[in-house]
Scaffold this motif. Structure first.
Motif, short mmCIF file in Angstrom:
data_model
loop_
_atom_site.label_atom_id
_atom_site.label_comp_id
_atom_site.label_asym_id
_atom_site.label_seq_id
_atom_site.Cartn_x
_atom_site.Cartn_y
_atom_site.Cartn_z
N GLY A 10 -7.78 -11.51 2.86
CA GLY A 10 -7.09 -10.62 1.93
C GLY A 10 -6.46 -11.35 0.75
N GLY A 41 2.45 -3.02 0.37
CA GLY A 41 1.09 -2.58 0.69
C GLY A 41 1.11 -1.19 1.29
N GLY A 49 -3.21 -9.61 -0.69
CA GLY A 49 -2.28 -8.89 0.19
C GLY A 49 -0.94 -9.59 0.29
N GLY A 50 -0.71 -10.62 -0.52
CA GLY A 50 0.61 -11.27 -0.56
C GLY A 50 0.68 -12.47 0.37
N THR A 51 1.85 -12.71 0.87
CA THR A 51 2.10 -13.84 1.77
C THR A 51 1.21 -13.76 3.01
N ARG A 52 0.66 -14.91 3.42
CA ARG A 52 -0.23 -14.89 4.59
C ARG A 52 0.59 -14.73 5.87
N MET A 53 0.37 -13.60 6.54
CA MET A 53 1.18 -13.27 7.69
C MET A 53 1.05 -14.30 8.82
N GLN A 54 -0.13 -14.87 8.98
CA GLN A 54 -0.32 -15.83 10.08
C GLN A 54 0.55 -17.08 9.91
N PHE A 87 4.12 -3.47 -4.99
CA PHE A 87 4.84 -4.45 -4.19
C PHE A 87 4.53 -4.27 -2.70
N ARG A 132 -15.28 -5.09 -5.46
CA ARG A 132 -14.39 -6.20 -5.78
C ARG A 132 -15.22 -7.39 -6.21
N GLY A 187 4.12 -10.51 -2.29
CA GLY A 187 4.70 -11.69 -2.91
C GLY A 187 3.87 -12.31 -4.02
N ARG A 234 -0.73 0.14 3.45
CA ARG A 234 -0.91 0.10 4.90
C ARG A 234 0.44 -0.09 5.61
N THR A 266 -0.72 -7.22 -4.42
CA THR A 266 0.47 -6.67 -3.76
C THR A 266 1.44 -7.79 -3.38
N PHE A 315 5.78 -17.63 2.94
CA PHE A 315 6.59 -16.77 2.08
C PHE A 315 7.28 -17.59 0.97
N SER A 372 -4.66 -13.73 0.77
CA SER A 372 -3.26 -14.03 1.08
C SER A 372 -2.95 -15.51 0.84
C1 LIG Z 1 -3.77 -5.39 0.15
C2 LIG Z 1 -4.18 -4.11 0.90
C3 LIG Z 1 -3.68 -2.93 0.10
C4 LIG Z 1 -5.71 -4.09 0.90
O1 LIG Z 1 -6.14 -3.01 1.65
P1 LIG Z 1 -7.69 -2.87 2.03
O2 LIG Z 1 -7.82 -1.63 2.84
O3 LIG Z 1 -8.48 -2.99 0.78
O4 LIG Z 1 -8.05 -4.16 2.85
P2 LIG Z 1 -7.55 -4.53 4.31
O5 LIG Z 1 -6.21 -3.97 4.57
O6 LIG Z 1 -8.66 -4.21 5.26
O7 LIG Z 1 -7.39 -6.11 4.17
C5 LIG Z 1 -8.50 -6.98 4.17
C6 LIG Z 1 -8.21 -8.09 5.13
O8 LIG Z 1 -7.15 -8.88 4.58
C7 LIG Z 1 -6.13 -9.03 5.55
N1 LIG Z 1 -4.86 -9.14 4.89
C8 LIG Z 1 -4.34 -8.34 3.93
N2 LIG Z 1 -3.12 -8.75 3.59
C9 LIG Z 1 -2.86 -9.86 4.31
C10 LIG Z 1 -1.78 -10.74 4.41
N3 LIG Z 1 -0.70 -10.58 3.63
N4 LIG Z 1 -1.85 -11.77 5.28
C11 LIG Z 1 -2.94 -11.94 6.02
N5 LIG Z 1 -4.00 -11.15 5.99
C12 LIG Z 1 -3.97 -10.10 5.14
C13 LIG Z 1 -6.22 -7.76 6.35
O9 LIG Z 1 -5.62 -7.92 7.62
C14 LIG Z 1 -7.73 -7.57 6.47
O10 LIG Z 1 -8.21 -8.45 7.45
P3 LIG Z 1 -9.36 -7.98 8.47
O11 LIG Z 1 -10.55 -7.68 7.58
O12 LIG Z 1 -9.55 -9.19 9.33
O13 LIG Z 1 -8.84 -6.78 9.16
C15 LIG Z 1 -3.68 -4.09 2.37
O14 LIG Z 1 -4.29 -5.16 3.05
C16 LIG Z 1 -2.22 -4.22 2.46
O15 LIG Z 1 -1.46 -3.25 2.31
N6 LIG Z 1 -1.75 -5.45 2.76
C17 LIG Z 1 -0.33 -5.73 2.87
C18 LIG Z 1 0.29 -5.90 1.52
C19 LIG Z 1 1.76 -6.26 1.61
O16 LIG Z 1 2.65 -5.45 1.76
N7 LIG Z 1 2.05 -7.56 1.61
C20 LIG Z 1 3.34 -8.07 1.72
C21 LIG Z 1 3.26 -9.33 2.56
S1 LIG Z 1 4.87 -10.14 2.56
C22 LIG Z 1 4.92 -10.84 1.02
O17 LIG Z 1 3.95 -10.91 0.33
C23 LIG Z 1 6.23 -11.32 0.55
C24 LIG Z 1 6.93 -10.25 -0.26
O18 LIG Z 1 6.61 -9.10 -0.09
O19 LIG Z 1 7.80 -10.59 -1.09
#
Ligand SMILES: CC(C)(COP(=O)(O)OP(=O)(O)OC[C@H]1O[C@@H](n2cnc3c(N)ncnc32)[C@H](O)[C@@H]1OP(=O)(O)O)[C@@H](O)C(=O)NCCC(=O)NCCSC(=O)CC(=O)O
Length: 502
Positions: free
Chosen positions: A75, A173, A107-112, A171, A3, A149, A175, A147, A118, A77
């Motif tokens: 991520g 993730g 990874g989209g919206t920051r979960m914390q 859209f 990356r 948002g 995971r 991914t 959002f 976020s």
């Molecule tokens: C983007 C990814 C594919 C990347 O996968 P990778 O295996 O490469 O990396 P990873 O999962 O270890 O992520 C790296 C670090 O970023 C953090 N991280 C990832 N996404 C995050 C998020 N949205 N908020 C806060 N932290 C986040 C992970 O916890 C991890 O932290 P650490 O290293 O500390 O463990 C996966 O992280 C993922 O599926 N994230 C969720 C994506 C998603 O569905 N988002 C929707 C959110 S709601 C939204 O956005 C609104 C909407 O959907 O409309």
């Protein structure tokens, strides 16, 4: 996959030494101790204070605003501070009238930060809408991974969108999918190349090619060039015998007759192909591109017969017409001239086309095109059969190649309706007034270009002169006279000389 960091990406795209950050420092204020630790660790790890960097640089000499995500910062976020930084950058780009390049990886919206994070999607989308409404280009380069948002807001609003090879773009993730549904998301779906195959992105290209491709697209979208070519000598007005409908129809179907690809090769530069509707559909029968045509920046949308040896080529379906309307929207948003090229043996006639809304899409194309605020020029290049041809016709000006023709449906179909046989196609076409000369006489066509040895070069000169003349006209006057022109059709005021039937 490796990356690139946000700043590595920025350095790959802007000219050396030209980057100026727009970021104002943000403080860590959260009362949540665990989140505070995460933020501090992310700062330590990346040397950045948030997950996005914003600023401006030169891309091959042109000032461009850039926003990019740092995936190693939580991520990539988006919380409130990152959302606010993004919006300020977009607003500044709009104020300073700079084109904007976004390069998310997130990874989209920051979960914390939860729901208030959002909702940043709304203000980011609103700021980008304002930027585009100001007539400014917005380009997107989707990096690995993008991914949630982020894809569902600023990642999907580009005039032109490219993606990094092999990038995970989706859209939901993977995971999250696995945790929620207990099984892996199907492989090969959320991948840049699959998005390209589905008309969701326009290109897949490595970061190393980005500056060249951004420069090429912006040369057109920022309307470089376009010195009026009024000094060019135009080909002489047509003279000599008018070919019969049969001669023209046969000539238009001859194998090897130049199509839009040959036309662009002869008289276009700075070509950026666009792919599909951006909404999950593409149609090889419709070519959509940004280009300089004879020096004038424009959106080109054209029937593409492709390399098919069959005279019928690739039929145009409803998805192609939806892609055409995407091209019309780009032209309207950026006030770019639109060049349409008609060369079709007819629309796709199939169950899929009917169920996909073929007739409705023809209607919407006609309606959009005849009302488009941008300057419009139509070239009738070859066959012009039926609604798929008419859908791209109603422009400010219409130029026809000598053997181009336009008929309500393929001549064989007309013969079948009238005589229950396809055998009388040419005779029927002769009576229907399909020839370029008939179209000229009836006020449908403004100019005919003869098909001599310099056919494509002559077409290029005529298109260049027509586009330059269209751009110099007042927008309201041009639109009003376009509407009047199509309102008049069929009344005696529309036609000049009546050609005898062939
Ligand atoms: C983007 C990814 C594919 C990347 O996968 P990778 O295996 O490469 O990396 P990873 O999962 O270890 O992520 C790296 C670090 O970023 C953090 N991280 C990832 N996404 C995050 C998020 N949205 N908020 C806060 N932290 C986040 C992970 O916890 C991890 O932290 P650490 O290293 O500390 O463990 C996966 O992280 C993922 O599926 N994230 C969720 C994506 C998603 O569905 N988002 C929707 C959110 S709601 C939204 O956005 C609104 C909407 O959907 O409309």
């Amino acid at each position: 996959m490796k990356r690139a960091s946000a700043l590595e990406l920025v350095r790959a795209v802007v000219d050396p030494g030209s980057w100026r950050s727009w970021d104002e420092p943000v403080a860590v204020t959260t009362p949540d101790a665990a989140y505070r630790d995460d933020l501090l660790a992310a700062r330590e790890r990346t040397g950045l204070d948030e997950s996005v960097v914003t600023g401006e640089g030169l891309v091959r000499g042109r000032r461009v605003a850039v926003v990019a995500c740092e995936f190693r910062f939580l991520g990539g976020s988006i919380g409130v501070a990152a959302g606010e930084r993004l919006v300020r950058a977009v607003e500044r780009a709009t104020e300073e009238r700079l084109p904007l390049l976004a390069a998310p990886a997130s990874g989209g919206t920051r979960m914390q930060e939860g729901t208030i994070a959002f909702l940043q999607m709304v203000k980011v989308a609103a700021a980008i809408t304002d930027h585009k409404a100001a007539g400014l280009p917005y380009l997107v380069y989707l990096r690995h991974p993008t991914t949630g948002g982020v894809l569902a807001s600023w990642g999907s609003l580009g005039h032109v969108t490219a993606a990094e090879p092999g990038a995970l773009i989706g859209f939901l993730g993977p995971r999250v999918h696995e945790a929620l549904y207990g099984e892996e998301f199907p492989s090969g779906v959320q991948v840049a190349e699959n998005l390209l195959a589905h008309g969701l992105v326009d290109a897949v290209l490595p970061p190393g090619m980005l500056s060249e491709r951004v420069a090429t697209a912006l040369a057109v979208l920022c309307k470089d060039g376009a010195a009026p070519s009024s000094g060019d000598r135009l080909p002489a007005s047509p003279s000599g015998p008018v070919p019969s409908a049969e001669e023209s129809i046969r000539a238009s179907r001859r194998p090897g007759r130049p199509g839009v690809r040959e036309l662009l090769a002869a008289c276009a530069t700075d070509i950026t192909p666009l792919s599909g509707t951006g909404a999950g559909e593409r149609d090889p029968g419709l070519l959509l591109a940004l280009a300089h045509v004879a020096g004038t920046p424009c959106v080109v949308l054209a029937h593409d017969r492709g390399s098919s040896p069959s005279a019928h080529g690739q039929a145009l379906g409803p998805a192609g017409l939806r892609a055409a309307r995407r091209g019309m929207r780009i032209a309207a948003e950026l006030d770019l001239p639109l060049l349409t090229v008609v060369d079709t043996a007819g629309a796709a006639l199939s169950r899929e086309a009917e169920e996909g809304g073929l007739a409705g899409e023809i209607a919407r194309c006609l309606a959009d095109l005849v009302n488009l605020p941008a300057p419009t020029l139509c070239l009738l290049l070859g066959q012009g059969a039926g609604g798929a041809a008419l859908a791209l016709l109603p422009a400010d000006r219409v130029v026809a190649a000598r053997h181009a023709w336009l008929s309500p449906l393929p001549p064989e179909g007309a013969s079948a309706i009238l005589h229950r046989t396809t055998d009388r196609a040419y005779e029927v076409a002769g009576r229907q007034g399909v020839r370029s000369a008939d179209l000229l006489a009836n006020g449908i066509v403004d100019r005919i270009v003869e098909e001599g040895p310099d056919f494509l070069a002559n077409l290029g000169r005529v298109l260049g002169a027509e586009l330059a003349a269209l751009r110099s006209r007042d927008r309201d006057e041009r639109r009003a006279s376009r509407r009047a022109r199509y309102r008049r059709l069929g009344t005696s005021a529309a036609s000049s000389t009546a050609f005898p039937p062939s």
